[in-house]
Scaffold this motif. Structure first.
Motif, PDB file in Angstrom:
ATOM      1  N   ARG A  63       1.215  -1.098  -0.025  1.00 29.58           N
ATOM      2  CA  ARG A  63       0.024  -0.062   0.499  1.00 29.58           C
ATOM      3  C   ARG A  63       0.675   0.707   0.123  1.00 29.58           C
ATOM      4  NH1 ARG A  63      -5.280  -0.157  -1.024  1.00 29.58           N
ATOM      5  NH2 ARG A  63      -6.281   0.687   1.406  1.00 29.58           N
ATOM      6  N   LEU A  64       0.165   2.711  -0.921  1.00 26.07           N
ATOM      7  CA  LEU A  64       1.157   3.308  -1.097  1.00 26.07           C
ATOM      8  C   LEU A  64       0.106   5.030  -1.020  1.00 26.07           C
ATOM      9  CD1 LEU A  64       3.732   2.234  -4.116  1.00 26.07           C
ATOM     10  CD2 LEU A  64       4.024   2.188  -1.640  1.00 26.07           C
ATOM     11  N   VAL A  65       1.141   5.730  -0.563  1.00 27.99           N
ATOM     12  CA  VAL A  65       0.233   6.863  -0.453  1.00 27.99           C
ATOM     13  C   VAL A  65       0.881   7.661  -1.016  1.00 27.99           C
ATOM     14  CG1 VAL A  65      -0.317   9.170   1.153  1.00 27.99           C
ATOM     15  CG2 VAL A  65      -0.288   6.746   2.132  1.00 27.99           C
ATOM     16  N   LEU A  66       0.024   8.344  -2.386  1.00 25.81           N
ATOM     17  CA  LEU A  66       0.894   9.183  -3.429  1.00 25.81           C
ATOM     18  C   LEU A  66       0.480  10.444  -2.792  1.00 25.81           C
ATOM     19  CD1 LEU A  66      -1.421   7.722  -6.495  1.00 25.81           C
ATOM     20  CD2 LEU A  66       0.946   7.548  -5.751  1.00 25.81           C
ATOM     21  N   ALA A  67       1.587  11.866  -3.425  1.00 23.52           N
ATOM     22  CA  ALA A  67       1.579  12.901  -3.459  1.00 23.52           C
ATOM     23  C   ALA A  67       0.504  13.614  -2.710  1.00 23.52           C
ATOM     24  CB  ALA A  67       2.291  13.347  -3.893  1.00 23.52           C
ATOM     25  N   ASP A  68      -1.181  13.429  -3.943  1.00 25.69           N
ATOM     26  CA  ASP A  68      -2.133  13.913  -3.682  1.00 25.69           C
ATOM     27  C   ASP A  68      -3.103  12.927  -1.987  1.00 25.69           C
ATOM     28  OD1 ASP A  68      -2.863  10.949  -4.651  1.00 25.69           O
ATOM     29  OD2 ASP A  68      -3.589  12.422  -6.673  1.00 25.69           O
ATOM     30  N   GLY A  69      -2.471  11.899  -1.666  1.00 31.68           N
ATOM     31  CA  GLY A  69      -3.042  11.913  -0.578  1.00 31.68           C
ATOM     32  C   GLY A  69      -4.133  10.119  -0.659  1.00 31.68           C
ATOM     33  N   ARG A  70      -4.068  10.206  -1.829  1.00 28.90           N
ATOM     34  CA  ARG A  70      -4.402   8.713  -2.107  1.00 28.90           C
ATOM     35  C   ARG A  70      -3.966   7.759  -1.970  1.00 28.90           C
ATOM     36  NH1 ARG A  70      -5.584   8.992  -8.565  1.00 28.90           N
ATOM     37  NH2 ARG A  70      -4.228  10.268  -8.346  1.00 28.90           N
ATOM     38  N   THR A  71      -4.524   6.747  -1.304  1.00 29.21           N
ATOM     39  CA  THR A  71      -3.689   5.496  -1.570  1.00 29.21           C
ATOM     40  C   THR A  71      -3.967   4.677  -2.142  1.00 29.21           C
ATOM     41  OG1 THR A  71      -4.156   5.940   0.932  1.00 29.21           O
ATOM     42  CG2 THR A  71      -3.404   3.333   0.639  1.00 29.21           C
ATOM     43  N   VAL A  72      -2.173   3.616  -2.112  1.00 27.39           N
ATOM     44  CA  VAL A  72      -3.046   2.884  -3.584  1.00 27.39           C
ATOM     45  C   VAL A  72      -2.656   1.424  -3.647  1.00 27.39           C
ATOM     46  CG1 VAL A  72      -3.216   5.113  -5.900  1.00 27.39           C
ATOM     47  CG2 VAL A  72      -0.949   3.452  -5.199  1.00 27.39           C
ATOM     48  N   THR A  73      -3.153   0.273  -3.953  1.00 29.33           N
ATOM     49  CA  THR A  73      -2.189  -0.847  -4.036  1.00 29.33           C
ATOM     50  C   THR A  73      -1.376  -1.454  -5.055  1.00 29.33           C
ATOM     51  OG1 THR A  73      -4.243  -1.616  -2.815  1.00 29.33           O
ATOM     52  CG2 THR A  73      -2.531  -3.444  -3.538  1.00 29.33           C
ATOM     53  N   ALA A  74       0.550  -1.196  -5.196  1.00 26.68           N
ATOM     54  CA  ALA A  74       1.414  -1.668  -6.418  1.00 26.68           C
ATOM     55  C   ALA A  74       1.668  -3.014  -5.606  1.00 26.68           C
ATOM     56  CB  ALA A  74       1.964  -0.346  -5.817  1.00 26.68           C
ATOM     57  N   LYS A  75       2.362  -3.485  -6.219  1.00 27.40           N
ATOM     58  CA  LYS A  75       3.220  -4.603  -6.855  1.00 27.40           C
ATOM     59  C   LYS A  75       4.638  -3.557  -6.229  1.00 27.40           C
ATOM     60  CE  LYS A  75      -0.122  -7.429  -7.022  1.00 27.40           C
ATOM     61  NZ  LYS A  75      -0.160  -8.359  -6.403  1.00 27.40           N
ATOM     62  N   LEU A  76       4.936  -5.470  -5.086  1.00 25.66           N
ATOM     63  CA  LEU A  76       6.217  -5.497  -4.853  1.00 25.66           C
ATOM     64  C   LEU A  76       7.121  -6.186  -5.330  1.00 25.66           C
ATOM     65  CD1 LEU A  76       8.431  -3.795  -2.078  1.00 25.66           C
ATOM     66  CD2 LEU A  76       7.576  -5.874  -1.221  1.00 25.66           C
ATOM     67  N   ILE A  77       8.458  -5.973  -5.952  1.00 32.08           N
ATOM     68  CA  ILE A  77       9.671  -6.707  -6.731  1.00 32.08           C
ATOM     69  C   ILE A  77      10.602  -5.674  -6.258  1.00 32.08           C
ATOM     70  CG2 ILE A  77       7.762  -6.080  -9.051  1.00 32.08           C
ATOM     71  CD1 ILE A  77      10.033  -4.614 -10.120  1.00 32.08           C
ATOM     72  N   THR A  78      11.870  -7.148  -6.181  1.00 36.57           N
ATOM     73  CA  THR A  78      12.942  -6.713  -5.891  1.00 36.57           C
ATOM     74  C   THR A  78      13.798  -6.315  -7.313  1.00 36.57           C
ATOM     75  OG1 THR A  78      12.679  -8.154  -4.319  1.00 36.57           O
ATOM     76  CG2 THR A  78      14.797  -7.351  -4.681  1.00 36.57           C
ATOM     77  N   ILE A  79      14.413  -5.040  -7.360  1.00 40.22           N
ATOM     78  CA  ILE A  79      15.326  -4.910  -8.214  1.00 40.22           C
ATOM     79  C   ILE A  79      16.400  -5.377  -8.107  1.00 40.22           C
ATOM     80  CG2 ILE A  79      16.270  -2.643 -10.020  1.00 40.22           C
ATOM     81  CD1 ILE A  79      14.140  -1.532  -9.050  1.00 40.22           C
ATOM     82  N   PRO A  80      17.312  -6.278  -9.247  1.00 41.58           N
ATOM     83  CA  PRO A  80      18.708  -6.709  -8.881  1.00 41.58           C
ATOM     84  C   PRO A  80      20.006  -6.199  -8.783  1.00 41.58           C
ATOM     85  CG  PRO A  80      17.084  -8.126 -10.399  1.00 41.58           C
ATOM     86  CD  PRO A  80      17.085  -6.843 -10.571  1.00 41.58           C
ATOM     87  N   VAL A  81      19.894  -4.815  -9.275  1.00 43.23           N
ATOM     88  CA  VAL A  81      21.207  -3.363  -9.320  1.00 43.23           C
ATOM     89  C   VAL A  81      20.439  -2.382  -9.452  1.00 43.23           C
ATOM     90  CG1 VAL A  81      23.184  -2.444  -9.786  1.00 43.23           C
ATOM     91  CG2 VAL A  81      23.331  -5.473 -10.124  1.00 43.23           C
ATOM     92  N   VAL A  82      20.828  -1.166  -8.962  1.00 44.51           N
ATOM     93  CA  VAL A  82      20.337   0.355  -8.640  1.00 44.51           C
ATOM     94  C   VAL A  82      21.833   1.407  -8.977  1.00 44.51           C
ATOM     95  CG1 VAL A  82      18.718   1.769  -8.231  1.00 44.51           C
ATOM     96  CG2 VAL A  82      18.356  -0.182  -8.413  1.00 44.51           C
ATOM     97  N   ARG A  83      21.354   1.999 -10.008  1.00 44.33           N
ATOM     98  CA  ARG A  83      23.017   2.536  -9.739  1.00 44.33           C
ATOM     99  C   ARG A  83      23.067   3.933  -9.506  1.00 44.33           C
ATOM    100  NH1 ARG A  83      28.237   1.423 -10.619  1.00 44.33           N
ATOM    101  NH2 ARG A  83      29.371   2.300 -10.869  1.00 44.33           N
TER     102      ARG A  83
END
Length: 380
Positions: free
Chosen positions: A292-312
């Protein structure tokens, strides 16, 4: 007669002593005058050096800031030892969190496979075994999700370690500022005519050569600082303004695709619109848990959780970074670079300069005290 002779000799001795004293007194006065003159000259020279921010120890000259550099280096050893003691426990908790994080999607993936098998006409024994395994996996998922203590424990451990790491890096950066200033000032003195005259006069008064340049102690401190910096990667990364106090930064995912993301230290994880995730070659499946994520405008949405192998970002790389893929209908959402990446580093945003300063302490073998081998050990 003997008595008179004794008195005569005593009188002669006293008379001779008075003559000797009379002869020595002017010489002693002259020596005292020379010593006094020398001290006065040295005092004037020392005062001139003090005006230049320097002090003298024998024939050695040094800037007063060298004491400040020493203080930073002494503090660095103390903070580093504190960090060494904390690191094994902190690393174990991070590894445990990685196991917990990957356990849920792995369990979901296995449950899907089991459900497909259960849809077939299997022998009763095999069917019951699969049902038992499925129930065990579901219980594991429920237990991990309901564990409220672990996230708090991990959060506290990260905060404590990051606090020590922050002190370590900031102290090291301050030490480098002092060191660079000292080296610059010594370089400027190489062409300073008035300084050369002062050191020449000092050498003449002391009747020995004066050490001009960084002292052996300063050179040793600079060398120690270089060695400490081998374990710290730091860089200043330019930011692009996207209006107000919002900035974007280039982020490379899995070493392939680079996109601009909004730098948001208030976001718990990296947040990706569906279109951006697709561009990056990232996707969620049935085993991906909801978040569950809260957006900048205050709305709450359901997103999908993933794992990114490498972020640079720039020269800074983190592995197995959590991210959330937003619902496809949120077409106007912007990708956010959140704390799931930033927590791995010490960072500071300068809004005026539009820069992100990042630093990382490499906790490798060089940060761990090694047992020194004795000559006997080497022979073996």
């Amino acid at each position: 007669m003997f008595r008179n002779a004794f008195i005569d000799h005593r009188l002669i001795f006293i008379h001779s002593g008075m003559i000797a004293c009379a002869l020595l007194f002017p010489l002693m006065f002259s020596c005292a005058q020379v010593v006094g003159d020398d001290k006065e000259v040295l005092d004037k020279l020392d005062a001139s050096f003090r005006e230049m921010g320097m002090r003298r120890s024998g024939v050695n000259l040094m800037f007063v800031e060298e004491a400040e550099l020493k203080k930073h280096l002494d503090s660095e050893k103390s903070i580093r030892n504190e960090m060494k003691k904390m690191y094994p426990g902190f690393q174990a908790m991070e590894q445990e969190d990685h196991i917990r994080t990957s356990a849920i999607p792995n369990a979901y993936e296995r449950i899907i496979a089991i459900d497909q098998l259960l849809a077939q006409n299997l022998p009763v024994t095999q069917h019951n075994q699969l049902v038992t395994e499925r129930n065990t996996l579901q219980n594991q998922i429920n237990r991990l999700r309901s564990d409220k203590q672990w996230p708090e424990q991990l959060k506290q451990a990260r905060a404590e370690f990051n606090s020590v790491r922050e002190r370590y890096i900031e102290n090291l950066l301050e030490a480098r500022k002092v060191a660079d200033d000292l080296e610059k000032r010594w370089t400027e003195l190489e062409s300073d005519i008035s300084f050369k005259k002062l050191t020449a006069e000092l050498g003449k008064e002391l009747k020995q050569s004066v050490a001009v340049g960084p002292s052996r102690t300063l050179r040793k401190m600079l060398s120690d600082l270089d060695k400490l910096e081998e374990n710290v990667l730091s860089d200043v990364i330019p930011l692009q303004s996207s209006g107000g106090n919002t900035f974007t930064i280039s982020v490379t995912v899995n070493g392939k695709v680079t996109v601009d993301m909004v730098l948001d230290s208030g976001a718990g994880i990296i947040s990706l619109p569906a279109a951006t995730a697709e561009k990056l070659g990232l996707s969620a499946d049935a085993s991906s848990p909801d978040v569950r994520l809260v957006l900048a405008d205050g709305r709450t949405v359901t997103a999908k959780l993933i794992t990114i192998p490498v972020v640079r970002v720039g020269r800074f790389e983190a592995k197995d970074v959590e991210a959330a893929i937003l619902p496809s209908e949120l077409t106007n959402a912007e990708p956010l670079l959140g704390m799931s990446f930033l927590k791995n580093f010490q960072f500071k945003v300068d809004s005026d300069a539009k820069t992100l300063t990042m630093a990382e302490v490499e906790m490798d073998d060089r940060m761990v005290d090694r047992k020194k081998s004795s000559p006997k050990d080497k022979k073996k």
